[in-house]
Design a protein around this motif. Sequence first.
Motif, PDB file in Angstrom:
ATOM      1  N   ARG A 181       3.075   4.126   7.511  1.00 47.29           N
ATOM      2  CA  ARG A 181       3.446   2.553   6.164  1.00 47.29           C
ATOM      3  C   ARG A 181       2.307   2.772   5.632  1.00 47.29           C
ATOM      4  O   ARG A 181       2.789   2.063   4.110  1.00 47.29           O
ATOM      5  N   GLU A 182       0.947   2.466   5.780  1.00 46.69           N
ATOM      6  CA  GLU A 182       0.518   1.992   5.512  1.00 46.69           C
ATOM      7  C   GLU A 182       0.695   3.662   4.342  1.00 46.69           C
ATOM      8  O   GLU A 182      -0.113   3.021   2.801  1.00 46.69           O
ATOM      9  N   GLN A 183       0.354   4.244   4.541  1.00 41.02           N
ATOM     10  CA  GLN A 183       0.453   5.616   3.295  1.00 41.02           C
ATOM     11  C   GLN A 183       1.751   5.232   2.303  1.00 41.02           C
ATOM     12  O   GLN A 183       1.348   5.747   0.930  1.00 41.02           O
ATOM     13  N   LYS A 184       2.930   4.759   2.957  1.00 37.21           N
ATOM     14  CA  LYS A 184       4.245   5.027   2.330  1.00 37.21           C
ATOM     15  C   LYS A 184       3.779   3.587   0.955  1.00 37.21           C
ATOM     16  O   LYS A 184       4.033   3.969   0.266  1.00 37.21           O
ATOM     17  N   ALA A 185       3.046   2.850   1.524  1.00 39.77           N
ATOM     18  CA  ALA A 185       2.513   1.624   0.608  1.00 39.77           C
ATOM     19  C   ALA A 185       2.048   1.923  -0.364  1.00 39.77           C
ATOM     20  O   ALA A 185       1.816   1.342  -1.501  1.00 39.77           O
ATOM     21  N   LYS A 186       0.548   2.641   0.104  1.00 40.12           N
ATOM     22  CA  LYS A 186      -0.373   3.327  -0.803  1.00 40.12           C
ATOM     23  C   LYS A 186       0.411   4.390  -1.962  1.00 40.12           C
ATOM     24  O   LYS A 186       0.544   4.209  -2.984  1.00 40.12           O
ATOM     25  N   ILE A 246       0.773   3.073  16.236  1.00 36.28           N
ATOM     26  CA  ILE A 246      -0.336   3.520  15.339  1.00 36.28           C
ATOM     27  C   ILE A 246       0.587   4.905  14.297  1.00 36.28           C
ATOM     28  O   ILE A 246      -0.109   4.270  13.274  1.00 36.28           O
ATOM     29  N   GLY A 247       0.917   5.517  15.008  1.00 35.23           N
ATOM     30  CA  GLY A 247       2.085   6.555  13.567  1.00 35.23           C
ATOM     31  C   GLY A 247       2.665   5.952  12.560  1.00 35.23           C
ATOM     32  O   GLY A 247       2.315   6.329  11.814  1.00 35.23           O
TER      33      GLY A 247
END
Length: 129
Positions: free
Chosen positions: A73-78, A67-68
């Motif tokens: 990864r989602e935060q970095k892509a954003k 989950i972490g």
Amino acid sequence: MRRRGEIEMATEGDVELELETETSGPDRPPEKPRKHDSGAADLERVTDYAEEKEIQSSNLETAMSVIGDRRSREQKAKQEREKELAKVTIKKEDLELIMTEMEISRAAAERSLREHMGNVVEALIALTN
């Protein structure tokens, strides 16, 4: 003797009532008395049972790390997407046009223009849909 206009009242012994009683004949078996069972049997049929399992700490740690990782990864892509959008140049006139025509805030108009690479027509179409 009755006089004219008088009504004779019926007394208790004057009227006979016949009450129909239920009989248990060949057509109907005698009814069993029902007991109150508090609905426990019904509840057991309706409720789904899930066995309680002990969670192992290693499985928990693995799940938390997955989950972490996914969140990072989602935060970095954003963040990368925001950087790309910040590089797009937009014209002040286009921004003003979208703000006045669509009656939206400056931030929303700017975001729409940046997402459509500064193309006013595409930004307006996206905002109207």
